[in-house]
Design a protein around this motif. Sequence first.
Motif, mmCIF file in Angstrom:
data_model
loop_
_atom_site.group_PDB
_atom_site.id
_atom_site.type_symbol
_atom_site.label_atom_id
_atom_site.label_comp_id
_atom_site.label_asym_id
_atom_site.label_seq_id
_atom_site.Cartn_x
_atom_site.Cartn_y
_atom_site.Cartn_z
ATOM 1 N N LEU A 75 45.524 134.903 83.897
ATOM 2 C CA LEU A 75 44.267 135.479 83.405
ATOM 3 C C LEU A 75 43.704 134.687 82.234
ATOM 4 N N ALA A 76 44.614 134.058 81.476
ATOM 5 C CA ALA A 76 44.177 133.315 80.305
ATOM 6 C C ALA A 76 43.544 131.980 80.692
ATOM 7 N N MET A 77 43.666 131.638 81.968
ATOM 8 C CA MET A 77 43.251 130.307 82.427
ATOM 9 C C MET A 77 41.900 130.400 83.141
ATOM 10 N N PRO A 78 40.840 129.872 82.560
ATOM 11 C CA PRO A 78 39.569 129.918 83.275
ATOM 12 C C PRO A 78 39.639 129.063 84.541
ATOM 13 N N ALA A 79 38.938 129.496 85.582
ATOM 14 C CA ALA A 79 39.011 128.794 86.864
ATOM 15 C C ALA A 79 38.572 127.343 86.740
ATOM 16 N N TYR A 80 37.515 127.086 85.956
ATOM 17 C CA TYR A 80 37.041 125.698 85.898
ATOM 18 C C TYR A 80 38.052 124.806 85.186
ATOM 19 N N ILE A 81 38.826 125.406 84.261
ATOM 20 C CA ILE A 81 39.813 124.586 83.555
ATOM 21 C C ILE A 81 40.984 124.239 84.473
ATOM 22 N N ILE A 82 41.393 125.223 85.286
ATOM 23 C CA ILE A 82 42.480 124.927 86.215
ATOM 24 C C ILE A 82 42.002 123.881 87.235
ATOM 25 N N ALA A 83 40.743 123.992 87.628
ATOM 26 C CA ALA A 83 40.206 123.011 88.581
ATOM 27 C C ALA A 83 40.168 121.623 87.956
ATOM 28 N N ILE A 84 39.706 121.565 86.710
ATOM 29 C CA ILE A 84 39.667 120.279 86.007
ATOM 30 C C ILE A 84 41.071 119.674 85.948
ATOM 31 N N THR A 85 42.040 120.525 85.596
ATOM 32 C CA THR A 85 43.408 120.041 85.457
ATOM 33 C C THR A 85 43.948 119.493 86.768
ATOM 34 N N TYR A 86 43.746 120.263 87.848
ATOM 35 C CA TYR A 86 44.291 119.806 89.125
ATOM 36 C C TYR A 86 43.599 118.549 89.620
ATOM 37 N N VAL A 87 42.296 118.448 89.365
ATOM 38 C CA VAL A 87 41.606 117.221 89.756
ATOM 39 C C VAL A 87 42.215 116.047 88.998
ATOM 40 N N GLY A 88 42.497 116.298 87.703
ATOM 41 C CA GLY A 88 43.146 115.255 86.902
ATOM 42 C C GLY A 88 44.498 114.874 87.453
ATOM 43 N N ILE A 89 45.278 115.881 87.856
ATOM 44 C CA ILE A 89 46.605 115.611 88.398
ATOM 45 C C ILE A 89 46.499 114.816 89.698
ATOM 46 N N ILE A 90 45.571 115.264 90.555
ATOM 47 C CA ILE A 90 45.446 114.634 91.868
ATOM 48 C C ILE A 90 44.983 113.180 91.736
ATOM 49 N N ASP A 91 44.133 112.945 90.726
ATOM 50 C CA ASP A 91 43.701 111.564 90.503
ATOM 51 C C ASP A 91 44.875 110.651 90.161
ATOM 52 N N ASN A 92 45.892 111.231 89.560
ATOM 53 C CA ASN A 92 47.052 110.434 89.202
ATOM 54 C C ASN A 92 48.015 110.224 90.367
ATOM 55 N N TYR A 93 48.057 111.221 91.245
ATOM 56 C CA TYR A 93 48.990 111.106 92.380
ATOM 57 C C TYR A 93 48.199 111.150 93.672
ATOM 58 N N ASN A 94 47.994 110.013 94.259
ATOM 59 C CA ASN A 94 47.072 109.910 95.382
ATOM 60 C C ASN A 94 47.525 110.634 96.643
ATOM 61 N N PHE A 95 48.853 110.866 96.756
ATOM 62 C CA PHE A 95 49.323 111.486 98.003
ATOM 63 C C PHE A 95 48.961 112.965 98.087
ATOM 64 N N LEU A 96 48.524 113.571 96.993
ATOM 65 C CA LEU A 96 48.171 114.995 97.019
ATOM 66 C C LEU A 96 46.824 115.188 97.707
ATOM 67 N N PRO A 97 46.656 116.334 98.391
ATOM 68 C CA PRO A 97 45.387 116.564 99.080
ATOM 69 C C PRO A 97 44.244 116.788 98.078
ATOM 70 N N ASP A 98 43.077 116.364 98.469
ATOM 71 C CA ASP A 98 41.926 116.519 97.582
ATOM 72 C C ASP A 98 41.520 117.989 97.522
ATOM 73 N N ILE A 99 41.141 118.442 96.330
ATOM 74 C CA ILE A 99 40.718 119.842 96.230
ATOM 75 C C ILE A 99 39.217 119.941 95.980
#
Lengths: 508, 349
Positions: A75-99
Motif C-alpha cells: 500500500l505504501a508503494m505507488p503504482a507508478y513508482i513500482i512501474a518505474i522500478t521494474y522498468v529500471g530492473i528490466i532495462d538492466n536484465y534483458n532476458f526479463l519480459p517487457d512490462i
Amino acid sequence: MIPFVYLGSSIFFPYSDNWQHIIDNVLAEYFLNSLSLAFGVGFLSFIFGTVTAWLTSIYDFPLRKIISWLLLMPLAMPAYIIAITYVGIIDNYNFLPDIRNLFGGIVMISLVVYPYVYILARGAFLEQSKELYENAQILGSSQFEIFLKVSIPMARPAITLGVTLAAMEALADFGTVTFLGIPTFTTGIFRTWFGMNDTITATQMATLFLSIVFIFVFLEQNSRKKISYSENIKTQSKLNFKKTSKKNSFFIILICLAPLLFGFIIPFFQLLYWSIFISNEIIDQKFFDIVKSTLFLALIASIAISLISILVTYIKRLKPKSITNKFMQIITLGYAIPGPVIAIAVMIPLSSFDNLINQVLLDNFNVSIGLLFSGTIFILIFAYCIRFLTVSSRTIKAGLESVSLSTDDAAKSLGANNLTMFLKIHFHLLKTPLLISFLVVFIDIMKELPLTAILRPFNFNTLSIKAFELASDERIADASSSAIMIVIAGIIPVIIITKNILGKRNKV
Amino acid sequence: MNKKIIISNLSLAFEEKNQILFNINLNIQDSEINCILGPSGCGKTTLLRAIAGFEDVSSGSILKDGVCITNSVENMPVANRNMGMVFQDYALFPNMNVKTNIEFGLKNHSDLEKENRVNYLLDLVNLPEHKNKFPHELSGGEQQRIALIRALAPSPDIILMDEPFSNIDQDIKEELVSDVRDLLKELSITSIIVTHDQNEAFNIADQVAIMNKGVIQQIGTPYDIYHKPANKFVAGFIGLGTFLPVRKVNNNNFEIPLGPLNNERINNDLNKFENLEMLIRPDDIIHNESSPKKAVILEKQFRGAEFLYKLLYNNEYSILCYAPSHHNHAIGDSIGIELDIKHYVIFER
C-alpha cells in the motif's frame, strides 16, 4: 458541485473536429484499455487478496503475524513508482519480459492495490463465526470447499468493496499508464487537453468517461444493497487458527510471500540501492525543500478533507434524507475519477471565477490580486477534496455506523444537543477511524501525481512530481531518492494502521 | 386517577404509502406502569418513539400534563420533554464508564450532587461495585439496569422502555422484571413499556394496550385482557385457546358442543347474530375421569406441573385442556372432560 455541473454542461458545447479524429482513431482503444485495466486489476487483486487473506486468517503457521501485516506494505508503494522500478530492473536484465504493455500495467497496479481486497476480506473472514465453519466441516466440506462455498460468499460485500476500490484505482490511474505507454482514457484526456490544446474536447471526453464510471459505481452500490447479509448473530465465537503441517506451512508462507516480494520487497530494496549507490541526485537544501512542501501540502489537505468528511457523514447520520446528502453521494464518487478529469473540472470554473473577481476589482479599485484560487494551493486542496473525500468519508462512515442509532437517541433523551453528542460520544468512538482516514488520505496525497502536476502553483514541487519527471527522462536511478522518500513516508502510516487494526482484533 | 399522557387520534406515516399508526387513542395514567403489547411490526415502538419525540406525526396530538407536546405542526424537542428512555440494546455509551454514563444527563449539578445521585441510583439496583466499569464489562442484566438508572438519573416524570427485557436470558428475566416493577412502583413513576411478550406485560403492567397493524385493539388490565378479550385478534394473541361454534337452540337459549350456555353470563343479545363462536381457554376445561363427555388426545405437551393436552371432541372439535401432571395419558386415549367457564367470550365468525 460547480465542477460537476461544468462537466455535465460540456456536452452542450460545440463539438470540435478533433472529436472525429478521436472517434476514428483512438476512442475504441482508450475505452478497451481502460476497461481491461479495470477488470484485469480487479481480477488479479481478487486472487492475491482473498487467497492471502484466507491463508492468514485460517491457518497457524510460523511468522503468521508478521506476514499478515507485511502483506499490507505494498500500500505504501505507488503504482507508478513500482512501474518505474521494474522498468529500471528490466532495462538492466534483458532476458526479463517487457512490462511496457497492458498486461504489465495490470500486474504493476495489482501488486500494489491488492491490499485493499486483502484487508477487507481478512476482516470479514476473521469475523465469520466458528459455528458456521464447523457446521460446514460436519457436513463434510473440505477446507477448499469451505473457502469457495462458505467463506467467500459470506465475505462477498467486503470483497466486492475491495475489488471495486482496486478496479477504480486502476481506472483512475495516470502515472503508471503514462509511464508504461498504455493509451487509456485518462492519458487520452490529458493528451487532448495539453497535446491538442483542446480544452472543450478534453472536457467532453472527461464527461463521457465519468458517465461510464458512474454506471460502474452505481452497479457496485446496487449489488451491495442486495447482498446485505444479516450480521446479527452476536453469540458467534471467533475461529481458532488451525495448526498445519510443516510442509503445508512452507507452501503457505511461499504463497503469501509472493505478492509481498514482488509488490514491496524487491522494488523497495532496488530503490534503496539505487538511491544510495547510483543516484546522482544530491540530497541538498533544495531536496529538503521539496520534502517539506510535500509534507506541508499533504498535512493541510488531509486535515481539510478529514474535517469535511466528518461534516458530511455527520449530516448524513442526523438527516438521512436531506438534499445535501444526495449531493454528497455524487461528490464522494471522486475516488473513481481520474486526476486529469478532476483537474479539468476544477481548473476551468475556478479560473474563470478568478478572472471575474480580478476584473471586478480592476474595474472598481484598480488593483489586481492575480489568480486568487486557481493559482494557489487552494485549487490543489479543493481538487484533493473531490478526489479523496470518498476514502475518508467511507472510513468515518463505517466507524460511525458501528455506533448504534439508539445511542444517539439515548443522548438526546438525556438532553444532549448534536454538538455535545459529537464531542462527548462520537468523537471518542471515532478516534481510530479518524486517524486511519487521515493517514490514508495523507499517503494518497503524497503519492498523488496528475492533479498535483497539473494544478500546482508555479515553482511548487513535490516528491511525486520530481520522481516522475526524472523517470520520464530515463533517469530512473536518479528518481529513486524521491521515490524512496515517498515509499518510506508511506510505510509509517501503514504500520500505524495495521497496528491499530491488529491491536483491536487481539482485544476482542 | 390523573391522566399523565393523552394521545388523541394519532396517525403517523413515514411516507405516503407507509402508514404505521392509525388513529391511536390512549391515555396513560399517572404513576402507573403501562404496557404496549403487540406482535413485531405492529407499530408499538414507533408509538413509543412518537411519545418520546423522535418521530413526527401526521395528525392527532399527544398531551403531557395537559400541554400539547406533539401534533402534526409542532414537536417539542426530545430534550425538553423530561422523559427518560431505555433502549432495546440499552445504548450505553461504550466510551464511558458506568458513572459517567449515569452522569450524562445530569446538568447543572455540582460534582458532589452528581456523585450522590449516582451512588443513590446504583444502590437502588444493587450495583454499587460496578461504578467504574465499562459497559462491555457488564452482563446483559447489569447493562439493562444501568440503562434504566441512567434514564432515571435526571428525575424524569415519565420513563419509556423499548423491549427492555428482550435481550435478557430467560432464567433471570422473571426476577429482573419483578425487580424493575418494584423499583418503578417505589419511585411511583409513570412508565410506558413496549413489549411483544405477554408474560412480561402481565407481570409488570397495571394497564395493557394491545396493538396490531398500527391500531389499538384493546386497553385494559391484564386480567380483563385475558378473560374479556375485545376481539378475535386479542383472543388469539393472548393466551391459548380454541373456538367452538355456538348454536341457537331456541329463542334466548344457546349451546356449544360441550353443553348449554348459562344465559346469565351472556352479556349481549345473541339473537341478532348468526355464525357465533366461543373462545375456550385450556383452563376452561377440566379433566374428570367420571365425566360422560369423552375426548381423544391428539397431542400432548409435558409442562412440569401439568400436561397440556390437545383433544378432539366428537371427532370434530379441537380443544385444549390442562391436566395435573400425574394424569399421564397416552396419545389416542379417550379421557373425560367437563366445561367450567366463567367468562363467556363470544364473537361472530
